[in-house]
Design an enzyme around this catalytic site. Sequence first.
Site, short mmCIF file in Angstrom:
data_model
loop_
_atom_site.label_atom_id
_atom_site.label_comp_id
_atom_site.label_asym_id
_atom_site.label_seq_id
_atom_site.Cartn_x
_atom_site.Cartn_y
_atom_site.Cartn_z
N ASP A 37 -16.25 -34.05 -87.30
CA ASP A 37 -15.48 -34.42 -86.11
C ASP A 37 -16.37 -35.27 -85.21
OD1 ASP A 37 -13.57 -34.60 -84.13
OD2 ASP A 37 -13.53 -32.45 -83.69
N CYS A 57 -9.02 -28.01 -78.73
CA CYS A 57 -8.84 -29.47 -78.69
C CYS A 57 -8.70 -29.93 -77.24
CB CYS A 57 -7.66 -29.89 -79.57
SG CYS A 57 -7.48 -31.67 -79.76
N HIS A 113 -11.61 -31.48 -87.49
CA HIS A 113 -11.05 -31.20 -86.17
C HIS A 113 -9.81 -30.31 -86.30
CE1 HIS A 113 -10.36 -31.99 -81.91
NE2 HIS A 113 -9.08 -32.06 -82.21
#
Length: 195
Positions: A161, A113, A192
Site C-alpha cells: 500500500d 482507510c 489496502h
Amino acid sequence: KLPDGTKLVTWVVYPEKKEKAGVVIVIHEIFGLSDWVRGVADQLASDGFIALAPDLLSGMGPNGGGTQALGEDVTKVIRNLTPDAVVARLDAVRAYALGLPAANGKVGTVGFCWGGGASFNYATAQPKLDAAVVFYGTSPTEAEAYAKIAAPVLGHYAGDDARVDATIPTAEDAMKKLGKRYTAKIYDGAGHGFM
C-alpha cells in the site's frame, strides 16, 4: 447531537460484564456506516468494550439522512466533510460516550482507510483521547500537528500500500522527536483494506 441540532445516527453495542467498560469509537471507511463497520463494533463489544459506530454522514443525505439515504453518492459527499467537521462530530460522540453510565471514562478510536486517517487526525485535535488505532489510514502531513497528540497511536498498515505507507516515516519521525508513543505494524503481502 451536534450544536446545529443534527442527530448523529450511531450504532451502540455494550459488552456483557459487571464492571464499567472503556469506549471505542469505530470510524467507518469512505463508504459510510456499513454492516461491516457495525460488525466491527459488535466484535469490540464481545471483547469487553462499549463500541460506538457513528454515521459521520448523518444529516448530509436526502431528507436529512446519512449513509443509507446517500446510496451511491456516499464517497462523493464524504469528501466534503472537512477535518474540522469530522472532529466536531467525533467530539459529539465522545461526549455522549462519556455520559454513558456503563462507561469507565476512557475513550479511544479505531478507524479504517478514510476512518483510519480520521482516527489519527482526531488524536491531533482531542488531547483527552486515551488511544487511537489506525488501520491503513494516512498520517498527518504537517509536523506541528503531532505536538498536540497525547494518546498513544497504533497503526496497522498493508505492505502493498505505497500511497498510505509513504506517510508512515513522517509520523514515526515526528512522534519519536516529540517523545510520543507510535507503533507502526506493517503486514507484508497485504493490500489496502486487508481487514
